[in-house]
Design a protein around this motif. Structure first.
Motif, short mmCIF file in Angstrom:
data_model
loop_
_atom_site.label_atom_id
_atom_site.label_comp_id
_atom_site.label_asym_id
_atom_site.label_seq_id
_atom_site.Cartn_x
_atom_site.Cartn_y
_atom_site.Cartn_z
N ALA A 1 9.42 10.06 -6.82
CA ALA A 1 9.20 8.96 -6.94
C ALA A 1 9.41 7.57 -7.45
CB ALA A 1 7.67 9.24 -6.62
N ILE A 2 9.36 8.11 -8.97
CA ILE A 2 9.41 7.30 -10.08
C ILE A 2 11.12 6.28 -9.33
CG2 ILE A 2 9.73 5.76 -11.97
CD1 ILE A 2 6.59 7.15 -11.20
N LEU A 3 11.70 6.72 -9.15
CA LEU A 3 13.19 5.81 -9.27
C LEU A 3 12.93 5.24 -7.75
CD1 LEU A 3 16.12 8.29 -9.75
CD2 LEU A 3 15.54 6.32 -10.98
N ALA A 4 12.24 5.25 -6.62
CA ALA A 4 11.85 4.98 -5.82
C ALA A 4 10.90 3.66 -5.78
CB ALA A 4 10.93 6.34 -4.25
N SER A 5 10.07 3.99 -6.65
CA SER A 5 9.23 2.93 -7.16
C SER A 5 9.56 1.97 -7.17
CB SER A 5 7.67 3.27 -7.50
OG SER A 5 7.25 4.38 -6.61
N TYR A 6 10.68 1.85 -8.20
CA TYR A 6 11.28 0.32 -9.71
C TYR A 6 12.17 -0.01 -8.10
CZ TYR A 6 10.38 3.41 -13.82
OH TYR A 6 9.81 3.97 -14.72
N PHE A 7 12.85 1.23 -6.99
CA PHE A 7 14.01 0.05 -6.30
C PHE A 7 13.31 -0.65 -5.54
CE2 PHE A 7 14.83 0.39 -2.40
CZ PHE A 7 16.83 -0.45 -2.02
N PHE B 1 12.84 6.06 -19.93
CA PHE B 1 12.00 4.89 -19.81
C PHE B 1 11.12 4.54 -18.67
CE2 PHE B 1 16.42 3.72 -20.95
CZ PHE B 1 16.02 2.62 -22.69
N THR B 2 10.86 5.95 -18.24
CA THR B 2 9.70 6.49 -17.37
C THR B 2 8.29 5.85 -17.67
OG1 THR B 2 10.47 8.40 -16.03
CG2 THR B 2 8.07 7.63 -16.10
N GLY B 3 7.34 4.82 -17.40
CA GLY B 3 6.35 4.33 -17.82
C GLY B 3 6.27 2.86 -18.51
N LEU C 1 0.70 -1.08 -0.05
CA LEU C 1 -0.33 -0.30 0.25
C LEU C 1 1.09 0.96 0.08
CD1 LEU C 1 -2.58 0.97 0.23
CD2 LEU C 1 -3.06 0.53 2.54
N GLY C 2 1.88 1.06 0.70
CA GLY C 2 2.88 3.03 0.31
C GLY C 2 3.41 2.94 -0.29
N THR C 3 3.63 1.63 -1.22
CA THR C 3 4.16 2.27 -2.74
C THR C 3 2.87 1.51 -3.84
OG1 THR C 3 6.23 -0.17 -2.53
CG2 THR C 3 5.75 0.80 -4.50
N GLY C 4 2.11 1.61 -3.24
CA GLY C 4 1.00 2.03 -5.30
C GLY C 4 1.13 3.41 -4.20
N LEU C 5 0.60 4.10 -2.77
CA LEU C 5 0.24 5.41 -2.99
C LEU C 5 1.80 5.74 -3.57
CD1 LEU C 5 -1.30 5.53 0.24
CD2 LEU C 5 -2.54 5.57 -1.97
N LEU C 6 2.41 5.53 -3.45
CA LEU C 6 3.91 6.74 -3.79
C LEU C 6 4.12 6.91 -5.33
CD1 LEU C 6 6.42 8.02 -3.64
CD2 LEU C 6 7.86 5.52 -3.36
#
Length: 487
Positions: free
Chosen positions: A391-397, A227-229, A108-113
Motif C-alpha cells: 500500500a505504501i509503495l503504491a501510494s509513494y508511486f 523510511f515509512t512515514g 480519493l482512490g489514493t487517499g483511501l489506499l
C-alpha cells in the motif's frame, strides 16, 4: 482526470478566513514534527528488524550503501513533494496533493489506499507490540507470563487516549521515547566504532562488489520500508507553526537523520560481527542479531535496557502511525467523503477525537476477531506487514507521479525542469520497487499464503473503488465531490 487549479486559485484558497472552531489546531514546531516522523520510522525496531533483513535477505555487506541510496531517493522525492505542499496549501497529505495534480478520482482512490494501508499496518504493529511486550516482560524482566493480547489492548487504549488529547500530548510522549531509543542505538554505534570488530573497521561495504551482491531489489524494498512515514509532515499542516517553513525543514531534517542513523548503524552491525560472519548470523537469527551484539559490546544490563526500549519504541511508532490515520480519517470526514462526524474536531482540544475513538474501536474489534478465529498473531503480523508495504509503495508511486504531472503543467523554467527530473527519478525508483514486491510476495511476506495474492487484489479494489466512488459523488453528490481533496 480533473485539471490542476492555477496558482491564483491556491492563493485564494489560502487567503480565505479560517473556519470557526472546532478545527484542528496546535503549535507544533520543527523539533516536534521531526520527533513524530522519526518515531514513525521506529529507529530501534528498524535497526533490530529491517536492517537485519537487508543484510540477511538483501545484499549483505552492501546494506549501508543501499540504505544511503534509498535515503537519497526519498530525499529526491521530498524536493518536489515539499515544494508542491507549499504551492497547494491544502491539508490532507497524499489525499490532497494527488487530487490537485491528477484529479479527484485519483485523489480519493489514493487517499483511501493510504488510509487502509496505514490502518492495516497499525493493527499489525499493535500485534507486534503485544508479542514483544509479552516476551520482554517474561524473559528479560522475569515477570509474569501475560498473554500478548492483553498488552495489545493496553497499547490501543493508551495510544488512543493520547491521540484523543491532541498532537501536543502525543509529541511530548514521542520526543521522550525517541531520545532514549536513538540514544541507545548511538551508544552502540559509537562503542563499536571505537572498539572495532573481529575484522577491524571494514570498508568492504563501500565497494561495488558488495553493493551488487545478493538480492539488491530485496534490500531496496526493506530499505524503503525503513523510511515509512516520512511523508506525514504534511498531514499536520493545520497543527504546526509557520506551515511552509516547518514542513520543509521537518521533512528534510527527518529524512536526513533517518538516512544517516540507519546507514551508520548498518555498518556498525556488520563491524560488530565481522565481514565473514555477519550475513550467516543474520540469516540464522535475524530478529536477535542486534540484541546479541548489544550484549557483546555493552553488557547484559544494557541488553535488558534495550529490550525494554524496544517495547517503548514500538509504542512510539504506534502512536505516530495512529495519529496519521486519524488525520486521514478526519480529512475525508471533513470533506463528507466518509462520515462527517469523523471530520469534527474536539471543541477544546482541537484534536480529531472522534476519528481516534473510531480507530480504537476498529482495532479492538479486530483483536476480538483474531482471538475468536484463533489465528496465529505472528501470521497476522506478517500479512499486515506485507499489506502496508504494498500500500505504501503504491501510494509513494502515485504521489511521485502526481508531483511529476504537477510540475510538468507549470512554466517556471530551470527550477521546474530540475524538479521534473527529480520527480522522474522517484517515479522510476518507486515503480521498480513496487513491481518487484508484487512479483515476489513470498519473499516480502516471509511465507507462502493465499493472502499474498489476495492482499494486492484487495488494495487494488480499494483504490479503484475510491475512484469509482468519486465518480458517483460527481453525479449524485456534487457538493461533496467539489470538496474532495480538502479543496
Amino acid at each position: 482526470m480533473d485539471g490542476i487549479p492555477g496558482e491564483a486559485n491556491f492563493e485564494t484558497t489560502a487567503a480565505r478566513p479560517a473556519e470557526a472552531p472546532p478545527g484542528l489546531r496546535g503549535r507544533l514546531g520543527v523539533p516536534g514534527l521531526v520527533a513524530a516522523v522519526v518515531a514513525f520510522a521506529s529507529p530501534l525496531a528498524g535497526v533490530a528488524g529491517y536492517l537485519a533483513f537487508v543484510i540477511a535477505s538483501g545484499n549483505g555487506l552492501g546494506a549501508p550503501v543501499t540504505v544511503a541510496i534509498v535515503g537519497t531517493l526519498v530525499l529526491i522525492f521530498s524536493v518536489g513533494y515539499v515544494k508542491m505542499a507549499e504551492l497547494v496549501p491544502n491539508p490532507g497529505g497524499f489525499y490532497a496533493y494527488v487530487t490537485a495534480a491528477l484529479g479527484k478520482a485519483a485523489g480519493l482512490g489514493t487517499g483511501l489506499l493510504t488510509t487502509v494501508g496505514y490502518l492495516v499496518g497499525s493493527f499489525g504493529f499493535y500485534i507486534f507490540g503485544g508479542i514483544v511486550a509479552s516476551s520482554t516482560v517474561r524473559t528479560a524482566l522475569h515477570g509474569p507470563d501475560i498473554p500478548w493480547w492483553v498488552y495489545m489492548a493496553g497499547f490501543i487504549l493508551v495510544v488512543s487516549t493520547l491521540a484523543y488529547r491532541g498532537i501536543d500530548s502525543s509529541v511530548r510522549a514521542l520526543s521522550t521515547v525517541m531520545v532514549f531509543e536513538v540514544g541507545i542505538v548511538l551508544v552502540f554505534d559509537l562503542v563499536v566504532t571505537f572498539r572495532g570488530g573481529p575484522t577491524g573497521r571494514p570498508l568492504d561495504s563501500f565497494t561495488w562488489h558488495s553493493l551488487a551482491s545478493g538480492s539488491v531489489p530485496m534490500a531496496a524494498l526493506f530499505g524503503v520500508l525503513l523510511f515509512t512515514g516520512f511523508e506525514v509532515t504534511t498531514l499536520f499542516r493545520e497543527e504546526v507553526k509557520e506551515p511552509v517553513k516547518t514542513i520543509r525543514r521537518g521533512t528534510y531534517i527527518s529524512v536526513s537523520l533517518i538516512t544517516l542513523l540507519f546507514a551508520f548503524s548498518a555498518w556498525c552491525l556488520i563491524t560488530a560481527y565481522g565481514t565473514d560472519k555477519v550475513v550467516g548470523e543474520a540469516q540464522q537469527d535475524p530478529t536477535g542479531i542486534f540484541a546479541t551484539a548489544v550484549q557483546s559490546y555493552l553488557g547484559s544490563t544494557m541488553m535488558t535496557v534495550t529490550s525494554v526500549l524496544l517495547v517503548t519504541s514500538v509504542f512510539a511508532s504506534q502512536l505516530s502511525l495512529s495519529n496519521s490515520v486519524c488525520r486521514y480519517l478526519y480529512s475525508m470526514g471533513k470533506d463528507g467523503v466518509l462520515a462527517p462526524a469523523l471530520g469534527r474536531a474536539h471543541d477544546e482540544r482541537h484534536s480529531p477525537h472522534r476519528a481516534a475513538v473510531v480507530l480504537a474501536m476498529l482495532h479492538l474489534v479486530g483483536l476480538i476477531v483474531v482471538l475468536v478465529a484463533r489465528q496465529s498473531p505472528s501470521d497476522i503480523f506478517a500479512w499486515s506487514a506485507f499489506a502496508v508495504a504494498v500500500a505504501i509503495l503504491a501510494s509513494y508511486f502515485l504521489m511521485s507521479v502526481a508531483v511529476f504531472v504537477f510540475f510538468a503543467r507549470r512554466r517556471d523554467g530551470i527550477a521546474t525542469a530540475a524538479r521534473l527530473l527529480l520527480a522522474g527519478i522517484a517515479v522510476v525508483g518507486f515503480a521498480a520497487t513496487l513491481i518487484w514486491a508484487l512479483l515476489n510476495p513470498e519473499a516480502v511476506a516471509g511465507q507462502e499464503s493465499v493472502f499474498n495474492h489476495l492482499i494486492p487484489i484487495g488494495l487494488l479494489l480499494v483504490t479503484v473503488g475510491g475512484a469509482g466512488y468519486a465518480i458517483y459523488l460527481r453525479i449524485r453528490r456534487p457538493d461533496v465531490y467539489r470538496r474532495i481533496g480538502r479543496q
